[in-house]
Scaffold this motif. Structure first.
Motif, PDB file in Angstrom:
ATOM      1  N   UNK A 117      -2.650   2.913  -2.979  1.00  0.00           N
ATOM      2  CA  UNK A 117      -4.064   2.540  -3.111  1.00  0.00           C
ATOM      3  C   UNK A 117      -4.981   3.738  -3.302  1.00  0.00           C
ATOM      4  N   UNK A 118      -4.417   4.955  -3.205  1.00  0.00           N
ATOM      5  CA  UNK A 118      -5.194   6.194  -3.337  1.00  0.00           C
ATOM      6  C   UNK A 118      -6.302   6.241  -2.279  1.00  0.00           C
ATOM      7  N   UNK A 119      -5.901   5.983  -1.031  1.00  0.00           N
ATOM      8  CA  UNK A 119      -6.866   5.938   0.068  1.00  0.00           C
ATOM      9  C   UNK A 119      -6.299   6.598   1.317  1.00  0.00           C
ATOM     10  N   UNK A 120      -7.209   7.038   2.161  1.00  0.00           N
ATOM     11  CA  UNK A 120      -6.911   7.242   3.577  1.00  0.00           C
ATOM     12  C   UNK A 120      -7.727   6.188   4.313  1.00  0.00           C
ATOM     13  N   UNK A 139       0.818  -1.215   0.000  1.00  0.00           N
ATOM     14  CA  UNK A 139       0.000   0.000   0.000  1.00  0.00           C
ATOM     15  C   UNK A 139       0.848   1.259   0.000  1.00  0.00           C
ATOM     16  N   UNK A 140       2.139   1.154   0.387  1.00  0.00           N
ATOM     17  CA  UNK A 140       3.030   2.316   0.503  1.00  0.00           C
ATOM     18  C   UNK A 140       2.408   3.369   1.412  1.00  0.00           C
ATOM     19  N   UNK A 141       2.070   2.940   2.644  1.00  0.00           N
ATOM     20  CA  UNK A 141       1.463   3.914   3.561  1.00  0.00           C
ATOM     21  C   UNK A 141       2.528   4.862   4.094  1.00  0.00           C
ATOM     22  N   UNK A 142       2.073   6.019   4.532  1.00  0.00           N
ATOM     23  CA  UNK A 142       3.004   7.104   4.816  1.00  0.00           C
ATOM     24  C   UNK A 142       2.620   7.792   6.118  1.00  0.00           C
ATOM     25  N   UNK A 143       2.112   9.051   6.033  1.00  0.00           N
ATOM     26  CA  UNK A 143       1.760   9.759   7.250  1.00  0.00           C
ATOM     27  C   UNK A 143       0.527   9.180   7.922  1.00  0.00           C
ATOM     28  N   UNK A 144       0.434   9.394   9.226  1.00  0.00           N
ATOM     29  CA  UNK A 144      -0.714   8.892   9.988  1.00  0.00           C
ATOM     30  C   UNK A 144      -1.016   9.840  11.133  1.00  0.00           C
ATOM     31  N   UNK A 145      -2.216   9.735  11.662  1.00  0.00           N
ATOM     32  CA  UNK A 145      -2.595  10.559  12.807  1.00  0.00           C
ATOM     33  C   UNK A 145      -3.631   9.830  13.641  1.00  0.00           C
ATOM     34  N   UNK A 202     -10.858   7.740  -6.875  1.00  0.00           N
ATOM     35  CA  UNK A 202     -10.887   7.048  -8.159  1.00  0.00           C
ATOM     36  C   UNK A 202      -9.911   7.675  -9.139  1.00  0.00           C
ATOM     37  N   UNK A 203      -9.567   8.928  -8.928  1.00  0.00           N
ATOM     38  CA  UNK A 203      -8.692   9.636  -9.865  1.00  0.00           C
ATOM     39  C   UNK A 203      -7.272   9.091  -9.746  1.00  0.00           C
ATOM     40  N   UNK A 204      -6.624   8.763 -10.869  1.00  0.00           N
ATOM     41  CA  UNK A 204      -5.280   8.159 -10.797  1.00  0.00           C
ATOM     42  C   UNK A 204      -4.206   9.092 -10.266  1.00  0.00           C
ATOM     43  N   UNK A 205      -4.479  10.392 -10.165  1.00  0.00           N
ATOM     44  CA  UNK A 205      -3.477  11.330  -9.655  1.00  0.00           C
ATOM     45  C   UNK A 205      -3.626  11.596  -8.161  1.00  0.00           C
ATOM     46  N   UNK A 206      -4.504  10.880  -7.486  1.00  0.00           N
ATOM     47  CA  UNK A 206      -4.684  11.059  -6.047  1.00  0.00           C
ATOM     48  C   UNK A 206      -3.684  10.169  -5.322  1.00  0.00           C
ATOM     49  N   UNK A 207      -2.701  10.773  -4.661  1.00  0.00           N
ATOM     50  CA  UNK A 207      -1.666  10.014  -3.951  1.00  0.00           C
ATOM     51  C   UNK A 207      -1.480  10.605  -2.554  1.00  0.00           C
ATOM     52  N   UNK A 208      -2.301  10.185  -1.576  1.00  0.00           N
ATOM     53  CA  UNK A 208      -2.159  10.717  -0.214  1.00  0.00           C
ATOM     54  C   UNK A 208      -0.778  10.396   0.368  1.00  0.00           C
ATOM     55  N   UNK A 209      -0.151  11.412   0.947  1.00  0.00           N
ATOM     56  CA  UNK A 209       1.160  11.231   1.581  1.00  0.00           C
ATOM     57  C   UNK A 209       1.117  11.498   3.071  1.00  0.00           C
ATOM     58  N   UNK A 210       0.172  12.330   3.514  1.00  0.00           N
ATOM     59  CA  UNK A 210       0.108  12.655   4.929  1.00  0.00           C
ATOM     60  C   UNK A 210      -1.344  12.922   5.297  1.00  0.00           C
ATOM     61  N   UNK A 270      -8.759   4.922  16.865  1.00  0.00           N
ATOM     62  CA  UNK A 270      -8.335   4.530  15.515  1.00  0.00           C
ATOM     63  C   UNK A 270      -7.215   5.431  15.017  1.00  0.00           C
ATOM     64  N   UNK A 271      -6.464   4.895  14.082  1.00  0.00           N
ATOM     65  CA  UNK A 271      -5.450   5.675  13.372  1.00  0.00           C
ATOM     66  C   UNK A 271      -5.950   5.927  11.954  1.00  0.00           C
ATOM     67  N   UNK A 272      -5.668   7.105  11.429  1.00  0.00           N
ATOM     68  CA  UNK A 272      -5.984   7.417  10.044  1.00  0.00           C
ATOM     69  C   UNK A 272      -4.663   7.472   9.282  1.00  0.00           C
ATOM     70  N   UNK A 273      -4.561   6.685   8.214  1.00  0.00           N
ATOM     71  CA  UNK A 273      -3.281   6.455   7.542  1.00  0.00           C
ATOM     72  C   UNK A 273      -3.417   6.769   6.059  1.00  0.00           C
ATOM     73  N   UNK A 274      -2.462   7.533   5.527  1.00  0.00           N
ATOM     74  CA  UNK A 274      -2.419   7.848   4.101  1.00  0.00           C
ATOM     75  C   UNK A 274      -1.721   6.719   3.348  1.00  0.00           C
TER      76      UNK A 274
END
Length: 812
Positions: free
Chosen positions: A310-313, A282-288, A336-344, A302-306
């Protein structure tokens, strides 16, 4: 002039890309992002205000600091220390959720993959340094740069990142593997290593220490109310079963399984810790972790993770699992958009959630990024629910935060609390302060019925305990419920116990305690483990203990010379494959490259009155496992005499299979046709003997007979292999086809190639009828395999068409 023209064209191209990014269609983009019911997503900041944001943090006034990529090759930028990235400061001046004001707080920085605010300063990852930036004149631009720590490697995205302050007011940060780190301790020494790790230091950079290590890329961590630290780890393991990444519980002193220690010796308990939950790539990154009241109450904890790939939080729902946690994943925001890449992802002061979308720039070293090199500028999006406007701090958060400000007696009073997380937090507050007077109170908690409390108590004792607590720690280790609790107890013993006590644990009834004692004695402050300590534990009936002893053998090649007298003593008595000889086997494999050990093996393989046949057989059976280098000539010289011995032949044939030598072929060929030799040995000898594929009639008959359904499975497998590789004569093929139905157990698939090769004019019809008969019993080989055999049948012949028709019928 040409260079100037090229530069002009390139600059024009860059400007066109920037202009296209500034025109990015955010409304259309956001329409493709899904949120849960009763939640809305909106644009908080986008191009041209920011471009390619990676990570963000708030200051005390609610202003947002955003680390932005240059959009170029991240690896090249780090390797060359190209200072073309920046940090912007954004303000929402009217409280509508949209940032209207932006200034460049800092520019000319390397790739800033982490930032944190504390005490009026912005702490920033600026490899090879960790720096603090201050705006001293209030104009919105940093004008003071202080180096907090230096010595961070900078070869890829495993460089310095993940900055955050813990509840203990210390700065935490991460490094990946293999960038490496060499951090000054302030006393002329360095803390150095290669494995990815979680660190912490004082805000001024002093007292750097490794918290846990063994990661490829631990991106960021978050603190739980009880003081546990959960992190996003990419490449927790080599991909297996669809899993690669993981959430991890970064226990103090913990070692994780991917990257081994190299560098400054760090404490070892002999355990590699498991994940909280395994995930795909999934290449997860920032979380809170949400600390305010705006989200549903059942989501607390719960933790919320970018997740970049997978283009998800994702909302990771944490649940107690022994002394650690397990997690259940729930999609929160999906794009759904292929340019959505959550990092944080981070919580805003008003209780909303901010998502930092880095956009489409990261393509050079990312398989998913290469799918679409759009250079989409990314943005920051705000997710709100119906109750998130002006949300207050959770009451529980206030209680736990207040604990870190209390005086020592007040904190100790919380050790009797009925809430598990509060007790764990109180223990960790006392440990962070080094309150040695609390040692007895923490030791009493080792008897708690709650595994998280026992683990926290052991972690606390490593700092606050005294030698007298060692016996209780050993008892807690023996009863520990999981690896995190075992690790904490063993780490505390390493910090507190003396050498005689730890040595006494080698004979403890608990295998958990014996295993830990082995590892503890092999490191500072003890370093007293020697070869004589190992043989009994190598033969320990508990696999975890014998495995630990084998691990330590491989760490000490210098022990080989001490092992030789013990080897001779063992070989002087008859050996057999029993648990007691497991120690000997482990030692031989560990020291197989040592010249003295190899010489002893060769000596005892030779026929002599003082060496039993059982010992020679045992040694021969070990030789195929010794593949670190070519076998010694003395080992191989023993094989011909062993092949001639009925008692040694089975073991010698295994050696001949592992290390084939041309000079053995005549002897192997004679064994294959010797009717006095067991069938299994003859078949194996036949497989090893001929360099040519032709089989004599005697061996052919032996192999065909061994295919009988009543023959031993090992014989059938050996015969199948032998015949499948053979070049048969037409007469052998004729006899084989004629006897096939007499108890033959194998399907014909493996035999079609040699049968087809052997077919001549007289046997082709027989082969066609044979194939047809087999197909009529339901046999359905792969089409390619069948067609290979059909090539020998006459074109347009009846046999070929009938065979294909039968095959088609079976497929239906």
């Amino acid at each position: 002039m040409l260079k100037r023209c090229i530069a002009t064209v390139c600059c024009a191209g860059i400007n066109l890309i920037a202009a296209a990014a500034d025109l990015f269609d955010y409304p259309d983009f956001l329409a493709g992002i899904q949120t849960p019911p009763k939640f809305q997503i909106s644009l908080a900041a986008g191009a041209p205000m920011i471009r390619f944001p990676m990570f963000a943090c708030f200051d005390d006034a609610g202003r947002l600091y955003v680390a932005e990529s240059s959009g170029k090759d991240l690896y090249a930028g780090l390797k060359n220390l190209t200072r073309d990235c920046r940090v912007s400061r954004l303000e929402d001046t009217d409280g509508d959720g949209r940032f209207e004001k932006s200034v460049v707080f800092a520019q000319g920085v390397t790739v800033p993959m982490g930032l944190a605010w504390r005490g009026g300063r912005l702490y920033l990852a600026d490899p090879p340094e960790l720096v603090a930036l201050t705006d001293t004149d209030g104009d919105g631009h940093a004008d003071r740069r202080e180096v907090i720590l230096r010595g961070f490697g900078h070869t890829d995205n495993g460089s310095l990142h993940g900055l955050t302050f813990g509840p203990d007011a210390r700065l935490y940060f991460t490094m990946g593997e293999p960038d490496g780190w060499k951090l000054p301790r302030g006393d002329g020494t360095f803390l150095e290593g290669v494995a990815g790790a979680l660190f912490r230091c004082q805000p001024d950079g002093s007292q750097p220490e490794v918290i846990s290590r063994g990661f490829v890329n631990l991106v960021e961590v978050e603190f739980l109310p009880g003081g546990e630290i959960i992190g996003t780890d990419n490449w927790f393991q080599v991909p297996a079963g669809g899993h690669r990444d993981a959430l991890v519980d970064c226990a103090p002193g913990g070692l994780f399984p991917y990257a081994p220690d190299r560098g400054t010796p760090l404490p070892r308990t002999g355990l590699t810790l498991p994940p909280v939950t395994l995930l795909p790539a999934v290449a997860h990154s920032g979380l809170t972790r949400l600390r305010r009241t705006g989200f549903p109450a059942e989501w607390r904890g719960s933790l919320f993770v970018a997740e970049h790939n997978t283009r998800k939080v994702v909302r990771q729902e944490l649940r107690r699992d022994g002394s650690t946690f397990a997690a259940v994943s729930h999609d929160f925001v999906t794009g759904a958009h292929p340019d959505f890449h959550p990092a944080d992802v981070l919580e805003a002061p008003d209780g909303s959630l901010l998502i930092v979308d880095t956009g489409g720039w990261y393509v050079e070293h990312c398989p998913t990024g290469r799918i679409r090199d759009s250079r989409a500028p990314g943005g920051i999006y705000r997710v709100r629910g119906t109750n998130t406007f002006g949300a207050n701090l959770e009451p529980d958060e206030e209680r736990f935060a207040a604990l870190w400000r209390m005086r020592e007696p007040e904190v100790r009073a919380r050790l009797g609390d009925t809430e598990i997380a509060m007790v764990c937090a109180a223990v960790r507050v006392l440990a962070a302060r080094g309150e040695r007077s609390a040692g007895d109170a923490l030791a009493a908690l080792l008897d708690s019925p709650h595994a998280p409390v026992r683990r926290a108590a052991a972690e606390g004792l490593a700092v606050c305990g005294v030698r007298a607590h060692s016996e209780r720690l050993a008892a807690a280790l023996a009863a520990a419920a999981d690896d995190f609790e075992r690790h904490a107890c063993a780490a505390a013993l390493l910090a507190l116990a003396d050498e005689p006590f730890v040595r006494s644990l080698l004979a403890n009834p608990s295998p958990q305690v014996r295993r830990a004692a082995l590892h503890l004695l092999d490191q500072a402050p003890f370093t007293t483990l020697q070869f004589p300590d190992l043989p009994a534990l190598l033969a320990d009936p508990e696999p975890s203990v014998s495995h630990a002893a084998r691990q330590l053998l491989t760490r000490h090649p210098e022990w080989a010379r001490h092992a030789v007298p013990w080897l001779r003593q063992q070989f002087a008595s008859p050996l057999s494959d029993t648990p007691a000889t497991g120690a000997l086997e482990s030692l031989l494999v560990a020291f197989q490259s040592n010249p003295e050990v190899r010489r002893v093996i060769g000596e005892f393989l030779q026929p002599q009155d003082t060496v039993s046949t059982a010992t020679r057989a045992w040694l021969l059976n070990r030789l195929p496992e010794m593949t670190a280098q070519r076998p010694d000539p003395a080992w191989l010289h023993s094989i011909p005499t062993a092949l001639a011995s009925a008692d040694l032949r089975a073991a010698a044939l295994k050696v001949a299979a592992a290390f084939p030598e041309p000079e053995w072929e005549p002897l192997l060929a004679s064994l294959a046709v010797d009717s006095q030799v067991p069938v299994a040995h003859r078949l194996l000898a036949a497989r090893l003997a001929p360099r040519r594929a032709a089989l004599g009639d005697a061996i052919f008959a032996l192999a065909v007979d061994a295919l009988d359904s009543k023959a031993p499975v090992a014989d059938r497998l050996a015969a199948t292999d032998l015949l499948a590789r053979a070049t048969l004569t037409p007469s052998q093929l004729r006899r084989w086809l004629a006897t096939w139905d007499r108890g033959m157990s194998s399907a014909p698939d493996a035999f079609l190639p040699p049968m087809a090769r052997a077919a001549d004019d007289s046997t082709r019809p027989l082969l066609g009828r044979f194939l047809l008969a087999r197909l009529r019993t339901g046999w359905t080989p792969p089409r390619a395999t069948l067609e290979e055999a059909l090539r020998v049948l006459p074109d347009g012949g009846l046999e070929r068409s009938a065979v294909l028709a039968a095959w088609d019928t079976n497929r239906v």
